[in-house]
Design an enzyme around this catalytic site. Structure first.
Site, PDB file in Angstrom:
ATOM      1  N   ALA A 448       4.998  -3.326  -0.430  1.00  0.00           N
ATOM      2  CA  ALA A 448       4.853  -3.039  -1.852  1.00  0.00           C
ATOM      3  C   ALA A 448       5.636  -1.790  -2.262  1.00  0.00           C
ATOM      4  O   ALA A 448       6.507  -1.851  -3.135  1.00  0.00           O
ATOM      5  CB  ALA A 448       3.374  -2.879  -2.194  1.00  0.00           C
ATOM      6  N   ASP A 474      11.233  -3.510   8.916  1.00  0.00           N
ATOM      7  CA  ASP A 474       9.882  -3.996   8.665  1.00  0.00           C
ATOM      8  C   ASP A 474       9.664  -5.191   9.573  1.00  0.00           C
ATOM      9  O   ASP A 474      10.440  -6.139   9.539  1.00  0.00           O
ATOM     10  CB  ASP A 474       9.696  -4.392   7.201  1.00  0.00           C
ATOM     11  CG  ASP A 474       8.221  -4.569   6.841  1.00  0.00           C
ATOM     12  OD1 ASP A 474       7.505  -5.292   7.574  1.00  0.00           O
ATOM     13  OD2 ASP A 474       7.782  -3.988   5.836  1.00  0.00           O
ATOM     14  N   ARG A 485       2.584  -8.138  -5.730  1.00  0.00           N
ATOM     15  CA  ARG A 485       2.938  -6.726  -5.866  1.00  0.00           C
ATOM     16  C   ARG A 485       4.254  -6.374  -5.185  1.00  0.00           C
ATOM     17  O   ARG A 485       4.781  -5.289  -5.412  1.00  0.00           O
ATOM     18  CB  ARG A 485       1.811  -5.854  -5.319  1.00  0.00           C
ATOM     19  CG  ARG A 485       1.612  -6.009  -3.837  1.00  0.00           C
ATOM     20  CD  ARG A 485       0.229  -5.615  -3.373  1.00  0.00           C
ATOM     21  NE  ARG A 485       0.107  -5.667  -1.925  1.00  0.00           N
ATOM     22  CZ  ARG A 485      -0.048  -6.801  -1.243  1.00  0.00           C
ATOM     23  NH1 ARG A 485      -0.103  -7.956  -1.868  1.00  0.00           N
ATOM     24  NH2 ARG A 485      -0.143  -6.785   0.075  1.00  0.00           N
ATOM     25  N   LYS A 502      10.615  -9.739   5.785  1.00  0.00           N
ATOM     26  CA  LYS A 502      10.643  -8.965   4.551  1.00  0.00           C
ATOM     27  C   LYS A 502      11.923  -8.146   4.400  1.00  0.00           C
ATOM     28  O   LYS A 502      12.500  -8.071   3.313  1.00  0.00           O
ATOM     29  CB  LYS A 502       9.426  -8.032   4.499  1.00  0.00           C
ATOM     30  CG  LYS A 502       8.108  -8.725   4.260  1.00  0.00           C
ATOM     31  CD  LYS A 502       6.983  -7.708   4.140  1.00  0.00           C
ATOM     32  CE  LYS A 502       5.649  -8.389   3.841  1.00  0.00           C
ATOM     33  NZ  LYS A 502       4.552  -7.405   3.703  1.00  0.00           N
ATOM     34  N   ASP A 550       1.682   1.368   5.764  1.00  0.00           N
ATOM     35  CA  ASP A 550       0.319   1.069   5.314  1.00  0.00           C
ATOM     36  C   ASP A 550      -0.740   1.452   6.340  1.00  0.00           C
ATOM     37  O   ASP A 550      -1.879   1.027   6.232  1.00  0.00           O
ATOM     38  CB  ASP A 550       0.184  -0.416   4.967  1.00  0.00           C
ATOM     39  CG  ASP A 550       0.455  -1.323   6.161  1.00  0.00           C
ATOM     40  OD1 ASP A 550       0.738  -0.793   7.260  1.00  0.00           O
ATOM     41  OD2 ASP A 550       0.387  -2.551   5.995  1.00  0.00           O
ATOM     42  N   ASN A 551      -0.380   2.258   7.336  1.00  0.00           N
ATOM     43  CA  ASN A 551      -1.396   2.694   8.298  1.00  0.00           C
ATOM     44  C   ASN A 551      -1.098   4.110   8.773  1.00  0.00           C
ATOM     45  O   ASN A 551       0.054   4.546   8.801  1.00  0.00           O
ATOM     46  CB  ASN A 551      -1.485   1.724   9.485  1.00  0.00           C
ATOM     47  CG  ASN A 551      -0.258   1.754  10.360  1.00  0.00           C
ATOM     48  OD1 ASN A 551      -0.155   2.562  11.287  1.00  0.00           O
ATOM     49  ND2 ASN A 551       0.707   0.879  10.080  1.00  0.00           N
ATOM     50  N   CYS A 606     -25.850  -0.499  18.483  1.00  0.00           N
ATOM     51  CA  CYS A 606     -27.234  -0.970  18.403  1.00  0.00           C
ATOM     52  C   CYS A 606     -27.557  -1.474  16.996  1.00  0.00           C
ATOM     53  O   CYS A 606     -28.362  -2.402  16.831  1.00  0.00           O
ATOM     54  CB  CYS A 606     -28.203   0.129  18.824  1.00  0.00           C
ATOM     55  SG  CYS A 606     -28.183   1.580  17.749  1.00  0.00           S
TER      56      CYS A 606
END
Length: 942
Positions: A448, A474, A485, A502, A550-551, A606
Site C-alpha cells: 500500500a 517485494d 488500497r 507486486k 508492514d512488520n 492456561c
C-alpha cells in the site's frame, strides 16, 4: 451537461440489495477501519469532485477506492505541462485534451463497484443537486462562496481543497446539523460481569484484564447474563459512580437474582455538529485547526494569504511569478494580506511566509497533493458514512522547510519549460530537478505505502535520469484484498494459475506514468539471507532507502543495515486511520532502533487451554488447533529420522505428546491410529474430534473443578475471569456443529491427499455410521491453573509406564517402512483470504463452539478473520497522506539539509483530523580520545 442517471425504478429493489452486499474480498482491510454499516451508508452516496489536476485526481482516486455509490469528476480545462508533475493519470499524449475525460478510464478501473463519470461543463446548481457531497479543487474564492451557500441551504456536504507550491488548505461545511454516529471509531469498552446487586441503584462489578474505560454518563448494554436476565433485554442504560472495576446503574431491586456470566458493553452515542458557511468561517479564526504548534502564526497568516491570492489572480488573471521575473508580485500579495488584516487584526503576520508563498504559488507538487488529497478524501468518507469527527472547519499545512536552508542557496525557479516536471521546477528550480533524476534509491516494499511512494517517485522524477535508478523489492504476490488500497494493481494482475509479483507489476504501472523511470524489480525478502544480493557494494551505491514495510522485524533489520552503511532512511506506517512518518539522517537524527514495545504479549497458555473469557482467547485457541493438526503434525511426519532424537531431547512430557501425535498420523485407524484411508474416515475423525474438544474435555475440566468448587481460602473457584463452562451435545441440525465437521474433515483429508465434499446431506449420512467412543472423566488428570505449573510439570521425571511408552514410540518410528513416500503428508499453511479453502470455516466454527462452551458471545466471520488473521486495518486515505509526508522529507534529503530543525516526524490520527509534527530526536554523540591524538567527536544514529 452530463447528468447522473438514477437507477431504473423497476431495478430499485435489486439495486438496494446490491448495496447491502459488501464485497468483503475487495474491501477486506478497509472494513476493519469503517465497519459494515458505515460502508453501506457510503454505498448510497454520490460524490462530485471538481478539478482534475493533481489534487483532484488524488482525492478522486481515494474516494473511488473507498466504495461510494458514484463519483463524477468535473473539469473544463485542458491538459498542460504542469499537470504532469502531479496528475498521475495524464500523459504527454493528453496535452491539449480535457483533463476529466482523459482521466476517466483509469479512474473507472480502480473500483468496478463504483460508477465513475466525467463532466466537462461549468458547475451549476442543477448539477450540484444530484450529489450528497461536493468537493472543489483549484476553484476561485467567488465560486467557493457561491456554491457553498447553495450547498449549505440544500443539505449538501461541501469541501474545499487547494494546494499552491508547498502550502495546502482544507475547508469543510457539512451543514446546519450533521449527525456523527461514532466520533472516534474506537472499539466500545467491554468487560466480563462478576456480579450485579439487587438494589437501587444496582451496582455492577466487573473483571477486565484489558483495563476498559467506562466513564460517568456513558451508556451500556448487557448480554449473556444468567439469572438477572432482565438486563439482557433492557435499553442501553446510563452509568454513574464509575470505579476501576465497578459502576452503578438504575433500580435493579425488582429484577431476578444475578447468577453468573454476562458481558457489559459501551453503547456509543451520536452527536450533532453545526457548521458555518465559508463566508462566515473566513472571519472566524477559532475554526483554524492547529496541527503544528510551532507554526501557529504562519498558518493564521496563510489563512489570509490564500484569500489574498484569489484577489491577486482575479485582478491579474495569473498566479504570481518567481522572485526574479515578477518580483513585485510578492509585494502586491503582501499588501493584500495587510489590507485583509485590518479586519482580522492578527497580532503577528509572517511576512516571510507570504513572500515565499508568492514565489512558489505556481508550483504543483505530488507530495503536497498526496497529503492534502488523503485528508480531503477522508473528510468525504466522514460525510458519506457519518463515522468519525469531521474537520471543524479549516486546516492549513505548509512544508516551506523543504526549500534550501540558506537564503543564498535558493536556486531560481523558472516559468514553464515544457517538461513534465514544470510544476516542481517552479518551486525548486532546474538544478534540483537534475539532482533528483540522478538519485539511486532502494524501495523496500511494493504494498500500500510502496505503491503510493512509487507513484510519487514517478511524478517527482526520482531516479529518472541516465545516472539514476530505483531498485524495488517485494516478495509478495498480488491478491484480491490488495486492490482496495494498492492502487497500482488491477483485477487482471491477480492471475488465475500464476500469481504476479507486486514489484514487477508496480514497476510496470509506474513506467506507464513516467516512461523515463529506471527501475529494477526484485522479489527478495530483506533479511540476512539476502545479504548476498544487498551487500556492501549495493548499499554504498545508494543515495537513500525508503521503507514501506508492514512488520516490525523487517523495519528494525533494514534500519540496522542503513545505520551500518550510513544511508538515509525514510520510514512510514499505518494502522487504519493512524499513521506515522520518520526520517533517519546519518549522524544527525536517531535511528528507528529496536522494538521495545510490549504490545505483543501473548495470552497465557492456561487461559487458552482451560479458562478463556474473551473471543480473542477462543480464536487464538482455534488457530493453535489449526496449526497443530493441519500443519505441525504433517510437517513432523515429513522430517527425517533425526527429528525423533531431537524431540526426545526436549523432555519426556513434550516428547510424549509430539511423538504420540506423530505415530497416530502414521498408524491406520483400523489399527488404533489416526491415519485415514477414505473420506468416511475423515468424517469419522472430525466427529470424534468435535466430541473430544467440546464435550469430553469440558466434562473432564468440570470433574476436576465442579461448578460449586471453592478454593483453599473458601472462595468460589469459578469467579472473576474464570467462567464455568458447560459441555455441548452434538446436533447434526445445528449449523455451527456441521460447519466444524465439514471443515475439519476436508482439512484432514487434504493433509493425507483425500478429496472431500461440501455436501452436508452426504456428510450427515456418513455421520449416522460413525461410532463415537464412550468417555468417562478421570480423577487422575491434573489441570494446570497457571503457566508456571505447566512448566514445572515438564521438568518432573516421568513414571516407568510413560518412559516405556516413549521407548516403544522410538522403536516404532525407527521402522524402515515409515520412510516410504506413501507415508508423506501435506502440511497446510493458514491462508485467511481464500474463502474456498476451509481455513476460516474451521477457525470460525472451532472458536464459536468453544465460546459457546464458556458463554462468550460468538464472533461473525469478519471479526473472526480480523483477529485470527492478525489483520492490520488499512485504508487508501491514510496511506496516501503518509506517503506524501515521506516524500516531503525526501526533498530535504536530496538537498542535503543539515539542520535537524528542517526535518519532521509526523503522527496522524485521522478520526478527529489530529496531526502532530515534531522535530526528530537528535543522534547521540560521543567523544573518542587518545593520548597521542586529538579528541574526535562522533555522531551515532542509534
Amino acid at each position: 451537461m452530463i447528468k447522473i442517471p438514477p437507477p431504473d425504478m423497476h431495478k430499485k429493489q435489486t439495486y438496494m440489495s446490491e448495496i447491502d452486499q459488501i464485497d468483503e474480498g475487495f474491501y477486506s482491510r478497509q472494513l476493519y477501519v469503517l465497519g459494515h454499516e458505515a460502508m453501506r451508508r457510503m454505498a448510497r452516496a454520490d460524490v462530485l469532485i471538481a478539478g482534475m489536476r493533481g489534487l483532484g485526481v488524488e482525492i478522486a482516486k481515494n474516494v473511488i477506492l473507498s466504495g461510494v455509490k458514484s463519483v463524477t469528476v468535473q473539469d473544463e480545462g485542458q491538459v498542460v505541462w504542469t499537470d504532469l508533475s502531479s496528475q498521475f493519470f495524464l500523459k504527454e499524449s493528453h496535452l491539449g485534451q480535457n483533463r476529466a475525460t482523459c482521466s476517466l478510464q483509469q479512474l473507472s478501473a480502480l473500483n468496478p463497484g463504483v460508477r465513475v463519470s466525467a463532466s466537462t461543463e461549468p458547475l451549476d446548481e442543477e448539477l450540484l443537486l444530484q450529489f450528497q457531497v461536493v468537493v472543489l479543487t483549484g476553484s476561485s474564492l467567488s465560486d467557493q462562496k457561491c456554491f457553498n451557500e447553495f450547498c449549505h441551504l440544500n443539505g449538501i456536504k461541501f469541501i474545499v481543497a487547494d494546494t499552491k507550491g508547498l502550502c495546502g488548505q482544507l475547508f469543510c461545511d457539512f451543514g446546519k446539523e450533521f449527525e456523527v454516529l461514532d466520533q472516534d471509531g474506537e472499539k466500545p469498552a467491554t468487560a466480563m460481569i462478576q456480579s450485579v446487586s439487587q438494589a437501587n441503584p444496582g451496582v455492577v462489578l466487573f473483571t477486565d484484564d484489558r483495563q476498559s474505560t467506562f466513564s460517568d454518563g456513558s451508556k451500556v448494554s448487557f448480554s449473556e447474563v444468567r439469572g438477572m436476565t432482565e438486563l439482557n433485554s433492557i435499553d442501553p442504560v446510563d452509568i454513574k459512580d464509575c470505579g476501576k472495576y465497578s459502576f452503578s446503574i438504575g433500580d435493579t431491586s425488582a429484577f431476578s437474582q444475578y447468577e453468573r456470566g454476562g458481558v457489559v458493553t459501551e453503547v456509543k452515542q451520536p452527536c450533532v455538529l453545526t457548521f458555518k458557511t465559508l463566508n462566515e468561517a473566513l472571519l472566524d479564526h477559532t475554526l483554524l485547526k492547529m496541527n503544528d504548534y510551532g507554526k501557529i502564526h504562519r498558518h493564521r497568516t496563510l489563512h489570509l494569504a490564500f484569500q489574498a491570492l484569489h484577489g491577486f489572480v482575479e485582478k491579474e488573471q495569473r498566479l504570481p511569478g518567481p522572485r526574479s521575473q515578477v518580483g513585485e508580485d510578492a509585494d502586491a500579495l503582501l499588501a493584500i494580506v495587510g489590507k485583509l488584516n485590518t479586519v482580522t487584526q492578527l497580532e503577528q503576520l509572517d511576512e516571510a511566509a507570504v513572500r515565499t508563498f508568492s514565489y512558489t504559488a505556481r508550483g504543483d507538487l505530488a507530495p503536497i497533493n498526496a497529503f492534502i488529497g488523503g485528508l480531503a478524501a477522508q473528510e468525504v468518507i466522514k460525510a458519506c458514512s457519518r463515522k468519525y469527527t469531521p474537520l471543524n472547519q479549516w486546516l492549513y499545512f505548509d512544508a516551506l522547510e523543504c526549500l534550501p536552508e540558506e537564503e543564498d542557496e535558493l536556486t531560481e525557479a523558472t516559468l514553464s519549460k515544457g517538461t513534465r516536471y514544470d510544476g516542481q521546477i517552479a518551486v525548486f528550480g532546474p538544478a534540483f530537478q537534475e539532482k533528483l533524476e540522478r538519485q539511486k534509491y532502494f524501495l523496500v516494499g511494493a504494498g500500500a505505502i510502496g505503491c503510493e511512494l512509487f507513484k510519487n517517485f514517478a511524478l517527482m522524477g526520482l531516479g529518472a535520469g541516465e545516472e539514476g535508478r530505483i531498485t524495488v523489492t517485494d516478495m509478495d504476490f498480488i491478491e484480491r484484498s490488495n486492490l482496495n488500497r494498492q492502487f497500482l494493481f488491477r483485477s487482471q494482475d491477480i492471475g488465475v494459475r500464476t500469481k504476479k509479483p507486486k514489484s514487477e507489476v508496480a514497476a510496470r504501472a509506474v513506467r506507464e506514468m513516467n516512461p523515463q523511470m529506471n527501475i529494477t524489480a526484485h522479489q527478495d525478502r530483506l533479511d540476512p539471507g539476502s545479504e548476498g544480493v544487498y551487500d556492501y557494494d549495493f548499499f554504498m551505491g545508494l543515495d537513500g532507502v525508503a521503507a514501506a514495510l508492514d512488520n516490525m522485524e523487517a523495519r528494525v533489520y533494514l534500519d540496522g543495515r542503513c545505520v551500518q552503511h550510513q544511508k538515509a532512511l525514510l520510514e512510514g506506517g499505518t494502522s487504519g486511520l493512524q499513521g506515522h512518518t520518520l526520517v533517519v539522517v546519518p549522524n544527525l537524527t536517531k535511528s528507528y532502533g529496536r522494538d521495545t514495545s510490549s504490545s505483543n504479549e501473548g495470552i497465557p497458555l492456561c487461559t487458552l487451554k482451560n479458562f478463556p473469557h474473551r473471543i480473542e482467547h477462543t480464536l487464538q485457541w482455534a488457530r493453535d488447533q489449526f496449526e497443530g493438526l493441519f500443519k505441525q503434525t504433517p510437517a513432523n511426519v515429513n522430517l527425517d529420522k533425526g527429528f525423533v532424537e531431537r524431540t526426545l531431547g526436549l523432555g519426556d512430557a513434550e516428547a510424549l505428546e509430539v511423538l504420540g501425535g506423530l505415530w497416530s498420523s502414521l498408524e491406520d485407524m483400523e489399527a488404533g491410529g489416526q491415519r485415514p484411508r477414505s473420506w468416511e474416515d475423515c468424517v469419522s475423525w472430525a466427529r470424534c474430534q468435535w466430541e473430544t474438544l467440546y464435550n469430553n474435555d469440558i466434562r473432564q475440566l468440570l470433574h476436576c473443578f465442579p461448578p460449586k468448587a471453592v478454593t483453599a481460602a473458601g472462595l468460589s473457584f469459578w469467579t472473576g475471569s474464570k467462567i464455568c463452562p458447560h459441555p455441548l451435545t452434538f446436533d447434526p441440525y445445528n449449523t455451527t456443529h456441521m460447519e466444524y465437521v465439514v471443515a475439519a474433515a476436508n482439512l484432514y483429508g487434504q493433509i493425507f491427499g483425500i478429496s472431500g465434499t461440501r455436501d452436508r446431506a452426504s456428510v450427515k449420512e456418513t455421520l449416522e455410521r460413525v461410532h463415537v467412543p464412550y468417555f468417562t472423566p478421570k480423577s487422575s488428570v491434573k489441570i494446570h491453573l497457571t503457566d508456571k505449573e505447566m512448566e514445572e510439570e515438564k521438568q518432573e521425571d516421568r513414571d516407568d509406564a510413560e518412559k516405556a511408552r516413549l521407548e516403544e514410540l522410538r522403536r516404532k518410528l525407527a521402522s524402515p517402512s515409515l520412510k516410504s513416500s506413501f507415508m508423506q503428508m501435506k502440511p497446510t499453511d493458514f491462508e485467511k483470504d481464500d474463502d474456498s479453502n476451509f481455513h476460516m470455516d474451521y477457525i470460525v466454527a472451532a472458536s464459536n463452539l468453544r465460546a459457546e462452551n464458556y458463554d462468550i458471545p460468538a464472533a461473525d466471520r469478519h471479526k473472526s478473520k480480523g483477529i485470527a488473521g492478525s489483520i492490520i486495518p488499512a485504508i487508501a486515505t491514510t496511506t496516501a497522506a503518509v506517503a506524501g509526508l515521506m516524500c516531503l522529507e525526501l526533498y530535504k534529503l536530496v538537498q542535503g539539509h543539515q539542520k535537524i530543525s528542517s526535518y519532521r516526524t509526523a503522527y496522524m490520527y485521522l478520526p478527529v483530523t489530529h496531526i502532530v509534527f515534531a522535530q526528530p530526536t537528535q543522534a547521540k554523540t560521543f567523544e573518542v580520545s587518545n593520548s597521542s591524538l586529538h579528541p574526535h567527536i562522533f555522531s551515532y544514529s542509534q
